[in-house]
Design an enzyme around this catalytic site. Structure first.
Site, short mmCIF file in Angstrom:
data_model
loop_
_atom_site.label_atom_id
_atom_site.label_comp_id
_atom_site.label_asym_id
_atom_site.label_seq_id
_atom_site.Cartn_x
_atom_site.Cartn_y
_atom_site.Cartn_z
N SER A 264 0.82 -1.21 0.00
CA SER A 264 0.00 0.00 0.00
C SER A 264 0.85 1.25 0.00
O SER A 264 0.31 2.35 -0.04
CB SER A 264 -0.89 -0.01 1.24
OG SER A 264 -0.06 0.12 2.39
N CYS A 265 2.18 1.10 0.09
CA CYS A 265 3.00 2.31 0.25
C CYS A 265 3.93 2.64 -0.91
O CYS A 265 3.80 3.70 -1.52
CB CYS A 265 3.78 2.21 1.54
SG CYS A 265 2.72 2.27 2.98
N PHE A 266 4.88 1.73 -1.21
CA PHE A 266 5.91 2.12 -2.17
C PHE A 266 5.34 2.60 -3.51
O PHE A 266 5.66 3.69 -3.97
CB PHE A 266 6.91 0.98 -2.42
CG PHE A 266 7.86 0.70 -1.29
CD1 PHE A 266 7.81 1.44 -0.11
CD2 PHE A 266 8.81 -0.30 -1.39
CE1 PHE A 266 8.69 1.18 0.94
CE2 PHE A 266 9.70 -0.56 -0.36
CZ PHE A 266 9.63 0.17 0.81
#
Ligand code: NAD
Length: 427
Positions: A264-266
């Site tokens: 969900s981040c990078f």
């Protein structure tokens, strides 16, 4: 101190449970009533190592969960915004959820007596807290930031799967604030953590989070590009990176080549930084290449597969690993998603196995077959693609006997079995 945590996803539920663990009184707020009921019952709404134990210990005592903003904000001194910040269609950041949460907080602040600090913990692009969150709070509360309420930005660096450990043992704590008072109050919350607090302004705190994630993503795409070149030269990229990582200027981690980064981040954070850079008239060529390499890696899996077994029409392909990484049930941006999409486009029948993430993947691919054991997914398969580095895959051996053709393409360098027709993605 009394803390309200808005949003009870991966970051919010861990933040809430860990602050409760170090002695604060915590109220979780979420619009999802089911999650709130689970937390109140001491049950973790997500799979995260150690979270269930903490919730069990603190729920109903110094941790409660509610969908009611009013009581939660009025009864606490500091609110952490931990809601999602997904990508918009063009890759830039979508702040609609942050807006909704901020408006709800502001509406209660309008009626609340006394000082309150609002802290943005969600990952937001530089200038968001100062130029988006703060004005919404002032407008909806009718009060003045810096006088009636404080504003701070406290980015979160935890890794999913190790989130509780990371929160309790941080490498760094960053607190950006509009003034000394807000920053002091937020820093005070972290007194129990044995880690220096880096104090700064709001935009710098926001930028630190993006630079952190973008640099890690860059390392992965760099390792993948080198891996692709090494494979063509018949050089073992893992041997290369092991030696390269010994250089004290280069940390050995995040140099493992494979099917690319997800989660969900990078991907979302690199895209959001690209979007912000473009908005201010800068063309971020390196960051765009980081995404470009990452999007190409999964396509190499199906290219190798076609080279090995030809036309995929009607072939049964087992996909082992659906989560974006091991030790989580999170499938957001998992590299298994583009791979399964391509397999289906090419007419293959997919049989999938993941120790934890199958239920989540059913929402994206309801029609493929899911199995409870790797062996069952491998039964009669023409080939197998390994997409997640689950530890249990290291033990797989006789299970491959069940396949029709023992062609195994490993996207994570995790398979140790002998007597299979093995090919690594970049090795
Ligand atoms: P998530 O989607 O798992 O959780 C968000 C929660 O917010 C959900 O439970 C949702 O129901 C709730 N929510 C939505 N609208 C709401 C509202 N108006 N009021 C109250 N609750 C509301 O998200 P996440 O993975 O926890 O990420 C949250 C933020 O933290 C994001 O900005 C993310 O980039 C950042 N972050 C995530 C990680 C990670 O590993 N997941 C790590 C560091 C930072």
């Amino acid at each position: 101190m009394k803390i309200s945590v808005i949003g009870s996803g991966y970051v919010g539920s861990v933040t809430a449970a860990c602050f409760a663990e170090v002695g604060h009184k915590v109220v979780c707020i979420d619009i999802d009533k089911k999650k709130m009921d689970l937390i109140n019952a001491g049950i973790s709404p997500i799979y995260e190592e150690g979270l269930g134990e903490l919730l069990q210990k603190h729920a109903g005592r110094n941790l409660i969960a509610t969908t009611d903003y009013e009581s939660a904000i009025k009864e606490t001194d500091i609110s952490f915004i931990c809601v999602g910040t997904p990508s918009a269609e063009d890759g830039s950041i979508d702040l609609s959820i942050v807006r909704a949460a901020t408006e709800s907080i502001g509406a209660v602040l309008a009626k609340k007596e006394g000082y309150h600090v609002v802290v943005v913990k969600s990952t937001v692009v530089p200038e968001t807290t100062e130029k988006f969150v703060l004005p919404i709070l002032e407008k909806t509360s009718g009060k003045a930031a810096g006088k009636d309420f404080g504003v701070a930005m406290n980015p979160e660096f935890l890794r999913e799967g190790k989130a509780v450990y990371d929160f309790m043992n941080p490498d760094k704590i960053v607190v950006g604030s509009i003034d000394q008072k807000s920053g002091d109050l937020v820093s005070e919350l972290y007194r129990a953590f044995k880690c220096e607090v880096t104090r700064t302004n709001l935009s710098t705190a926001e930028m630190i989070k993006y630079v952190n994630n973008s640099l890690l993503a860059t390392k992965i795409s760099f390792a993948n590009e080198i891996g692709n070149i090494c494979k063509k030269l018949n050089i073992d990229t893992y041997e290369v990176m092991e030696a390269v990582g010994k250089d004290s200027r280069i940390c050995p981690r995040f140099l493992n080549s494979g099917a690319g980064f997800g989660g969900s981040c990078f991907p979302k954070d690199v895209r959001a930084l690209i979007g912000k850079a473009k908005e201010i008239g800068y063309s971020p060529v390196l960051l765009e290449s980081v995404i470009g390499v990452n999007e190409k890696q999964p396509t190499l899996m199906t290219e190798i597969l076609q080279r090995k077994i030809g036309n995929l029409e009607g072939k049964k392909v087992a996909v082992l690993g659906l989560a974006f990484k091991n030790e989580t049930d999170d499938i957001r941006e998992s590299r298994a998603i583009p791979v399964i999409t391509e397999l289906l486009r090419l007419g293959a029948k997919v049989s999938a196995y993941d120790p934890m993430a199958a239920e989540n993947m059913k929402r994206i691919f309801p029609t493929i077959e899911y199995f409870g054991k790797a062996r069952e997914a491998l039964e009669g398969a023409d080939a197998c693609l390994v997409m997640t580095e689950w530890n249990e895959f290291k033990q797989l051996d006789s299970e491959f006997e069940a396949m029709k053709e023992k062609v195994v393409i490993d996207g994570r360098r995790i398979i140790k079995a002998k007597n299979i027709e093995y090919e690594g993605l970049c090795w």
